[in-house]
Design a protein around this motif. Structure first.
Motif, mmCIF file in Angstrom:
data_model
loop_
_atom_site.group_PDB
_atom_site.id
_atom_site.type_symbol
_atom_site.label_atom_id
_atom_site.label_comp_id
_atom_site.label_asym_id
_atom_site.label_seq_id
_atom_site.Cartn_x
_atom_site.Cartn_y
_atom_site.Cartn_z
ATOM 1 N N GLU A 27 0.835 -1.214 0.000
ATOM 2 C CA GLU A 27 0.000 0.000 0.000
ATOM 3 C C GLU A 27 0.861 1.252 0.000
ATOM 4 O OE1 GLU A 27 -3.116 0.313 3.004
ATOM 5 O OE2 GLU A 27 -3.310 -1.865 2.874
ATOM 6 N N ARG A 28 1.902 1.225 0.837
ATOM 7 C CA ARG A 28 2.800 2.390 0.877
ATOM 8 C C ARG A 28 3.401 2.644 -0.504
ATOM 9 N NH1 ARG A 28 4.845 0.709 5.838
ATOM 10 N NH2 ARG A 28 6.739 -0.101 4.874
ATOM 11 N N GLY A 29 3.760 1.541 -1.173
ATOM 12 C CA GLY A 29 4.354 1.680 -2.510
ATOM 13 C C GLY A 29 3.397 2.334 -3.488
ATOM 14 N N ILE A 30 2.142 1.867 -3.466
ATOM 15 C CA ILE A 30 1.139 2.441 -4.376
ATOM 16 C C ILE A 30 0.928 3.913 -4.057
ATOM 17 C CG2 ILE A 30 -1.322 2.375 -4.991
ATOM 18 C CD1 ILE A 30 -1.172 -0.689 -4.573
ATOM 19 N N ARG A 31 0.894 4.197 -2.748
ATOM 20 C CA ARG A 31 0.648 5.575 -2.334
ATOM 21 C C ARG A 31 1.806 6.497 -2.753
ATOM 22 N NH1 ARG A 31 1.662 8.342 2.173
ATOM 23 N NH2 ARG A 31 0.373 10.216 2.464
ATOM 24 N N SER A 32 3.038 6.026 -2.586
ATOM 25 C CA SER A 32 4.141 6.925 -2.928
ATOM 26 C C SER A 32 4.266 7.072 -4.445
ATOM 27 C CB SER A 32 5.469 6.469 -2.288
ATOM 28 O OG SER A 32 5.908 5.271 -2.856
ATOM 29 N N ARG A 33 3.928 6.018 -5.192
ATOM 30 C CA ARG A 33 3.926 6.148 -6.659
ATOM 31 C C ARG A 33 2.915 7.213 -7.087
ATOM 32 N NH1 ARG A 33 1.833 4.214 -11.533
ATOM 33 N NH2 ARG A 33 3.439 3.589 -13.039
ATOM 34 N N ARG A 34 1.734 7.167 -6.479
ATOM 35 C CA ARG A 34 0.693 8.144 -6.800
ATOM 36 C C ARG A 34 1.136 9.569 -6.419
ATOM 37 N NH1 ARG A 34 -4.073 8.851 -9.815
ATOM 38 N NH2 ARG A 34 -4.834 10.837 -9.077
ATOM 39 N N LEU A 35 1.798 9.683 -5.253
ATOM 40 C CA LEU A 35 2.308 10.994 -4.818
ATOM 41 C C LEU A 35 3.283 11.575 -5.836
ATOM 42 C CD1 LEU A 35 3.068 10.714 -0.983
ATOM 43 C CD2 LEU A 35 1.502 12.324 -2.113
ATOM 44 N N ILE A 36 4.171 10.700 -6.318
ATOM 45 C CA ILE A 36 5.161 11.161 -7.302
ATOM 46 C C ILE A 36 4.466 11.625 -8.574
ATOM 47 C CG2 ILE A 36 7.069 10.421 -8.802
ATOM 48 C CD1 ILE A 36 7.766 8.374 -6.505
ATOM 49 N N LEU A 37 3.494 10.819 -9.043
ATOM 50 C CA LEU A 37 2.805 11.178 -10.291
ATOM 51 C C LEU A 37 2.056 12.499 -10.145
ATOM 52 C CD1 LEU A 37 1.435 7.809 -11.722
ATOM 53 C CD2 LEU A 37 3.346 9.206 -12.550
ATOM 54 N N GLU A 38 1.402 12.687 -8.994
ATOM 55 C CA GLU A 38 0.650 13.943 -8.804
ATOM 56 C C GLU A 38 1.593 15.132 -8.723
ATOM 57 O OE1 GLU A 38 -2.093 13.561 -5.575
ATOM 58 O OE2 GLU A 38 -3.491 12.358 -6.770
ATOM 59 N N ALA A 39 2.699 14.957 -7.982
ATOM 60 C CA ALA A 39 3.660 16.058 -7.881
ATOM 61 C C ALA A 39 4.252 16.363 -9.256
ATOM 62 C CB ALA A 39 4.772 15.683 -6.890
ATOM 63 N N ALA A 40 4.615 15.298 -9.990
ATOM 64 C CA ALA A 40 5.199 15.502 -11.319
ATOM 65 C C ALA A 40 4.190 16.163 -12.257
ATOM 66 C CB ALA A 40 5.653 14.162 -11.896
ATOM 67 N N ALA A 41 2.921 15.757 -12.127
ATOM 68 C CA ALA A 41 1.882 16.341 -12.983
ATOM 69 C C ALA A 41 1.816 17.847 -12.788
ATOM 70 C CB ALA A 41 0.525 15.699 -12.684
ATOM 71 N N HIS A 42 1.845 18.280 -11.535
ATOM 72 C CA HIS A 42 1.797 19.716 -11.266
ATOM 73 C C HIS A 42 3.017 20.420 -11.869
ATOM 74 C CE1 HIS A 42 -1.773 20.333 -8.855
ATOM 75 N NE2 HIS A 42 -1.543 19.188 -8.246
ATOM 76 N N ARG B 32 8.148 18.700 -3.976
ATOM 77 C CA ARG B 32 6.697 18.811 -3.940
ATOM 78 C C ARG B 32 6.051 17.554 -3.346
ATOM 79 N NH1 ARG B 32 3.064 22.535 -7.265
ATOM 80 N NH2 ARG B 32 1.106 21.865 -6.335
ATOM 81 N N ALA B 33 6.621 16.386 -3.672
ATOM 82 C CA ALA B 33 6.057 15.131 -3.165
ATOM 83 C C ALA B 33 6.526 14.837 -1.748
ATOM 84 C CB ALA B 33 6.449 13.972 -4.089
ATOM 85 N N ASP B 34 7.556 15.574 -1.298
ATOM 86 C CA ASP B 34 8.135 15.363 0.030
ATOM 87 C C ASP B 34 8.637 13.923 0.184
ATOM 88 O OD1 ASP B 34 9.025 16.210 2.435
ATOM 89 O OD2 ASP B 34 7.101 16.049 3.480
ATOM 90 N N ASP C 97 -8.495 17.232 -13.322
ATOM 91 C CA ASP C 97 -7.517 16.202 -12.975
ATOM 92 C C ASP C 97 -6.101 16.647 -13.363
ATOM 93 O OD1 ASP C 97 -5.885 13.980 -12.862
ATOM 94 O OD2 ASP C 97 -7.438 12.594 -13.534
ATOM 95 N N PRO C 98 -5.228 16.911 -12.362
ATOM 96 C CA PRO C 98 -3.886 17.411 -12.701
ATOM 97 C C PRO C 98 -3.078 16.417 -13.526
ATOM 98 C CG PRO C 98 -4.033 16.864 -10.361
ATOM 99 C CD PRO C 98 -5.423 16.769 -10.912
ATOM 100 N N ILE C 99 -3.280 15.116 -13.291
ATOM 101 C CA ILE C 99 -2.514 14.119 -14.037
ATOM 102 C C ILE C 99 -2.914 14.142 -15.517
ATOM 103 C CG2 ILE C 99 -2.190 11.624 -14.344
ATOM 104 C CD1 ILE C 99 -1.933 11.357 -11.371
ATOM 105 N N LEU C 100 -4.210 14.271 -15.775
ATOM 106 C CA LEU C 100 -4.671 14.317 -17.158
ATOM 107 C C LEU C 100 -4.219 15.604 -17.854
ATOM 108 C CD1 LEU C 100 -6.222 12.438 -18.947
ATOM 109 C CD2 LEU C 100 -8.321 13.648 -18.367
#
Lengths: 210, 210
Positions: free
Chosen positions: B5-20, B38-40, B94-97
């Motif tokens: 779960e932590r892995g999925i969460r940190s992957r998502r954090l990276i994608l959202e930060a990168a998207a911004h 940004r993703a801390d 959606d920031p990723i989109l």
């Protein structure tokens, strides 16, 4: 060469050099140093014409409007079609126009006034559609501003996609496909069969010098 | 929280930060340092998921395909319309989109494979059009690949223009205008009056969690 001619020539040199650099790198990554090196001019000559990188970009964006050549056609809707096909052809070859489109499409620290260059195209097409409507060429009830905006927006995307798929080689074909799709919802039934959606072959004696 | 779960969460954090960061700066100007800040997260956490900036951009581009949700509709052509309207709405929020679209539209040193993301959308729409055609919803002789490419290309440009004019607030309206213009040249006369070109009001109980 008289002083004025030299001035016009060096301004054009700067714009062409800048167009290549902006088209290759985008606005933010382009440097005036690289533009100068490419144009083989001094910084003094550059600043004589343009006070800043932003001023060069603005001049390139203005070239957009000059590229909107309205061909004479008895059927005004045919002139609209030919305007877009001519613009598509120019985009394939003209470095200044290519750079101008990249500046218009991409987000960067350069923010062109929102009324250019889209608004120039929208206004030109809306004016033509109004004349076409007055001549009875359009379906009754056509929303002219909405259709003009849709044509310009769609063209913008087709050229982005064409650039990615074929370096704009298939752009005229994509523009023809757009017209085939939208004309039945735009042209009056009497005009529809008379419209040509592909470019006429260029006349032998026509010259396209600037 | 389990390790997975932590892995999925940190992957998502990276994608959202990168998207911004990509959405604000574009690919070339974005730095992994800024994404990390940004993703801390630590650089180690980043490289655990993505070996490079390019790998992050590729993952964002893939999100494009996941956003293509085909709504169930008895009339398949209505599903195509609703697919584009739903995508337009998602692009507003959606920031990723949004980042994925900027990566797809802009020229940069990141070159996504040409078959994504345009090809994903073209294939999805062409498949739907084929079903619509089999159900007799389209005019006879419709060129399905050409129409699918024209819809995707036009949508691309409408979203570029909508972003410039209204930060995408008027995008659904522009997509509706496109459909009003093209449907008479696409839908069979029996289906045409049954089609809705604006989005249905969202149902209260619908949730759009990813």
């Amino acid at each position: 060469m008289a002083r004025q001619e030299r001035g016009i020539r060096s301004r054009r040199l700067i714009l062409e050099a800048a167009a290549h650099v902006f088209d290759e790198r985008g606005y933010d990554a382009a440097s005036t140093n690289e533009i100068l090196a490419r144009a083989d001019l001094t910084r003094g000559a550059l600043y004589h014409h343009f006070p800043s990188k932003e001023a060069i970009a603005t001049a390139l964006i203005e070239a957009h409007g000059q590229a909107l050549v309205v061909p004479h056609q008895e059927v005004v809707l045919q002139a609209v079609i030919d305007l877009t096909l001519g613009f598509a052809r120019q985009l394939q070859h003209d470095p200044i126009l290519r750079a101008s489109v990249r500046l218009a499409v991409e987000q960067s620290s350069f923010a062109p006034p929102t009324n250019t260059p889209y608004q120039q195209s929208i206004t030109a097409i809306e004016d033509l559609l109004r004349r076409a409507s007055q001549q009875g060429e359009l379906l009754p009830g056509t929303n002219l501003p909405e259709v003009a905006q849709t044509i310009v927006g769609s063209f913008t995307g087709l050229q982005v996609m064409s650039q990615i798929y074929s370096d704009r080689q298939d752009l005229p074909e994509r523009v023809s496909a757009l017209w085939r799709l939208i004309l039945p919802g735009l042209a009056s039934p009497g005009i529809l069969p008379r419209l040509r959606t592909t470019a006429p072959p260029p006349a032998d004696d026509s010259r396209q010098d600037g």
